[in-house]
Design an enzyme around this catalytic site. Sequence first.
Site, PDB file in Angstrom:
ATOM      1  NE  ARG A  30      -3.914  -2.046   0.324  1.00 23.15           N
ATOM      2  CZ  ARG A  30      -3.743  -3.293  -0.112  1.00 23.15           C
ATOM      3  NH1 ARG A  30      -2.672  -3.629  -0.799  1.00 23.15           N
ATOM      4  NH2 ARG A  30      -4.662  -4.206   0.114  1.00 23.15           N
ATOM      5  CB  SER A  32      -8.780  -0.599   4.345  1.00 17.79           C
ATOM      6  OG  SER A  32      -9.187  -1.821   3.795  1.00 17.79           O
ATOM      7  CD  GLU A  43      -5.305   1.115   2.883  1.00 17.50           C
ATOM      8  OE1 GLU A  43      -4.872   0.198   3.608  1.00 17.50           O
ATOM      9  OE2 GLU A  43      -6.071   0.912   1.928  1.00 17.50           O
TER      10      GLU A  43
HETATM   11  C1  LIG Z   1     -15.556   0.187  -0.927  1.00 16.72           C
HETATM   12  C2  LIG Z   1     -14.079   0.354  -1.161  1.00 16.72           C
HETATM   13  C3  LIG Z   1     -13.270  -0.748  -1.310  1.00 16.72           C
HETATM   14  C4  LIG Z   1     -11.892  -0.595  -1.517  1.00 16.72           C
HETATM   15  N1  LIG Z   1     -11.130  -1.721  -1.664  1.00 16.72           N
HETATM   16  C5  LIG Z   1      -9.804  -1.610  -1.868  1.00 16.72           C
HETATM   17  C6  LIG Z   1      -8.993  -2.786  -2.025  1.00 16.72           C
HETATM   18  O1  LIG Z   1      -9.479  -3.914  -2.014  1.00 16.72           O
HETATM   19  N2  LIG Z   1      -7.662  -2.614  -2.189  1.00 16.72           N
HETATM   20  C7  LIG Z   1      -7.086  -1.375  -2.245  1.00 16.72           C
HETATM   21  O2  LIG Z   1      -5.868  -1.307  -2.420  1.00 16.72           O
HETATM   22  N3  LIG Z   1      -7.828  -0.257  -2.108  1.00 16.72           N
HETATM   23  C8  LIG Z   1      -9.164  -0.344  -1.916  1.00 16.72           C
HETATM   24  N4  LIG Z   1      -9.921   0.792  -1.766  1.00 16.72           N
HETATM   25  C9  LIG Z   1      -9.274   2.107  -1.778  1.00 16.72           C
HETATM   26  C10 LIG Z   1      -9.320   2.820  -3.138  1.00 16.72           C
HETATM   27  O3  LIG Z   1     -10.344   2.329  -3.939  1.00 16.72           O
HETATM   28  C11 LIG Z   1      -7.983   2.720  -3.904  1.00 16.72           C
HETATM   29  O4  LIG Z   1      -6.954   3.279  -3.134  1.00 16.72           O
HETATM   30  C12 LIG Z   1      -8.057   3.436  -5.253  1.00 16.72           C
HETATM   31  O5  LIG Z   1      -6.880   3.216  -6.000  1.00 16.72           O
HETATM   32  C13 LIG Z   1      -8.249   4.941  -5.091  1.00 16.72           C
HETATM   33  O6  LIG Z   1      -8.545   5.464  -6.359  1.00 16.72           O
HETATM   34  P1  LIG Z   1      -9.236   6.866  -6.520  1.00 16.72           P
HETATM   35  O7  LIG Z   1      -9.135   7.223  -7.972  1.00 16.72           O
HETATM   36  O8  LIG Z   1     -10.578   6.876  -5.953  1.00 16.72           O
HETATM   37  O9  LIG Z   1      -8.214   7.751  -5.654  1.00 16.72           O
HETATM   38  P2  LIG Z   1      -8.388   9.134  -4.917  1.00 16.72           P
HETATM   39  O10 LIG Z   1      -9.017   8.926  -3.586  1.00 16.72           O
HETATM   40  O11 LIG Z   1      -9.022  10.135  -5.811  1.00 16.72           O
HETATM   41  O12 LIG Z   1      -6.846   9.505  -4.724  1.00 16.72           O
HETATM   42  C14 LIG Z   1      -6.009   8.670  -3.937  1.00 16.72           C
HETATM   43  C15 LIG Z   1      -4.583   9.236  -3.942  1.00 16.72           C
HETATM   44  O13 LIG Z   1      -4.053   9.208  -5.267  1.00 16.72           O
HETATM   45  C16 LIG Z   1      -3.684  10.527  -5.700  1.00 16.72           C
HETATM   46  N5  LIG Z   1      -4.024  10.592  -7.124  1.00 16.72           N
HETATM   47  C17 LIG Z   1      -5.204  10.306  -7.700  1.00 16.72           C
HETATM   48  N6  LIG Z   1      -5.120  10.419  -9.047  1.00 16.72           N
HETATM   49  C18 LIG Z   1      -3.849  10.809  -9.310  1.00 16.72           C
HETATM   50  C19 LIG Z   1      -3.138  11.118 -10.508  1.00 16.72           C
HETATM   51  N7  LIG Z   1      -3.706  11.024 -11.728  1.00 16.72           N
HETATM   52  N8  LIG Z   1      -1.855  11.518 -10.416  1.00 16.72           N
HETATM   53  C20 LIG Z   1      -1.247  11.599  -9.212  1.00 16.72           C
HETATM   54  N9  LIG Z   1      -1.852  11.324  -8.040  1.00 16.72           N
HETATM   55  C21 LIG Z   1      -3.150  10.928  -8.092  1.00 16.72           C
HETATM   56  C22 LIG Z   1      -4.522  11.462  -4.840  1.00 16.72           C
HETATM   57  O14 LIG Z   1      -3.912  12.746  -4.772  1.00 16.72           O
HETATM   58  C23 LIG Z   1      -4.510  10.718  -3.526  1.00 16.72           C
HETATM   59  O15 LIG Z   1      -3.289  10.914  -2.857  1.00 16.72           O
HETATM   60  C24 LIG Z   1     -11.315   0.681  -1.569  1.00 16.72           C
HETATM   61  C25 LIG Z   1     -12.132   1.814  -1.420  1.00 16.72           C
HETATM   62  C26 LIG Z   1     -13.498   1.651  -1.231  1.00 16.72           C
HETATM   63  C27 LIG Z   1     -14.368   2.876  -1.092  1.00 16.72           C
END
Ligand SMILES: Cc1cc2nc3c(=O)[nH]c(=O)nc-3n(C[C@H](O)[C@H](O)[C@H](O)COP(=O)(O)OP(=O)(O)OC[C@H]3O[C@@H](n4cnc5c(N)ncnc54)[C@H](O)[C@@H]3O)c2cc1C
Length: 336
Positions: free
Chosen positions: A163, A236, A332
């Site tokens: 992570r 998480s 996280e």
């Molecule tokens: C119901 C649920 C289940 C989940 N299950 C998992 C799981 O099984 N495993 C897991 O690892 N995670 C899980 N997650 C967490 C999450 O889905 C992941 O971390 C996912 O990759 C986040 O993507 P996002 O686009 O929504 O990120 P955001 O929340 O929009 O951003 C996350 C981080 O990435 C940065 N970021 C986003 N886009 C860019 C970009 N283009 N360039 C540079 N930085 C960027 C942001 O600044 C921030 O620091 C879960 C979340 C939820 C709500």
Amino acid sequence: MKLSENQNLKTYNTFGMEVYARQFLQMESADEVPAIIQDFLSKQPYYILGGGSNTLFTKDFDGVIAHPVFEGIEVMEIFGENVLLRVAAGEPWDNLIQYCIKHEYFGIENLTAIPGLVGSSPVQNIGAYGVEVKDTIYKVEGYRISTGKPFELMNIDCQFTYRNSIFKQALKNDCIITYVWFQLSTKEHFTLSYQGLANALAERELPLKLRYISECVRKIRDEKLPDPKTIGNGGSFFQNPVVSIEQFQKLKAHYPDLVAYDAPDGCKKLSAGQLIEKAGWKGKRLGKAGTWKNQALVLVNYGEATPKEVLDTAETIVKDVNTLFDITLEMEINCI
Ligand SMILES: Cc1cc2nc3c(=O)[nH]c(=O)nc-3n(C[C@H](O)[C@H](O)[C@H](O)COP(=O)(O)OP(=O)(O)OC[C@H]3O[C@@H](n4cnc5c(N)ncnc54)[C@H](O)[C@@H]3O)c2cc1C
């Protein structure tokens, strides 16, 4: 690009926090990123927002939020039993999964139904059911915000660990990822090291096929995790803590059922969800925030919760777990 002022972010974060951003910028192509950095990001506080599924907004954002909306999946090369895909940052992660199932590309099916966009996937090295995205990322393209210059980082340079990656460390808040390249297999192979998945496949008597594995993962997740469309959450909330073998043995003497996995340097990784559950927090609420009934590691918005209620809940959980186990849980999720 599309710019809006005083943007409500409620539908841009899976926790459903109603906060406002002074400026909200939709990045419609990678080519406009250098100008966006120069004209907007270099002049005020900024945050790069993907699908907002790993972000907890704690207050209104007095700056600009840059959000990639450019999508696309390109096959760059097929060689031997491998395929190289170049995927745009704004592509929803689960669309990529569907694409790979359709084209029979193997390697990321265990990551089915993780919310968010492809551009965020390397940031915390998403993982589930025995697979981490680092095992399939070939390289990452983007721009440094401090210099406005493009970069390309090969897998080894992304410093992926559990992570974690260089994008959460040395390059934190200093890049816009525009494309992620994946190297997947065109030859059938599966990762079934996670017992829960292997059992679920066996129970449902499903053959080992890409589509069924993905469906099975989706079903397991649906049973365990709240759907952010109906109950706001960020997955998480805390990381699984890593403790020394001595501390683990002391705890194990008190709690024989303590779950632990091997971690680097002879340490043990504990299950944050189990610790929270043992601290009496499974399904418990504090105001309109609380933990999920089937998974204590997931903090949820039970309806119109404020950021303060979520943070108070998180703080109380950290305190209670610390009192019981002498372990301080780390978040996280990204708190903004
Ligand atoms: C119901 C649920 C289940 C989940 N299950 C998992 C799981 O099984 N495993 C897991 O690892 N995670 C899980 N997650 C967490 C999450 O889905 C992941 O971390 C996912 O990759 C986040 O993507 P996002 O686009 O929504 O990120 P955001 O929340 O929009 O951003 C996350 C981080 O990435 C940065 N970021 C986003 N886009 C860019 C970009 N283009 N360039 C540079 N930085 C960027 C942001 O600044 C921030 O620091 C879960 C979340 C939820 C709500």
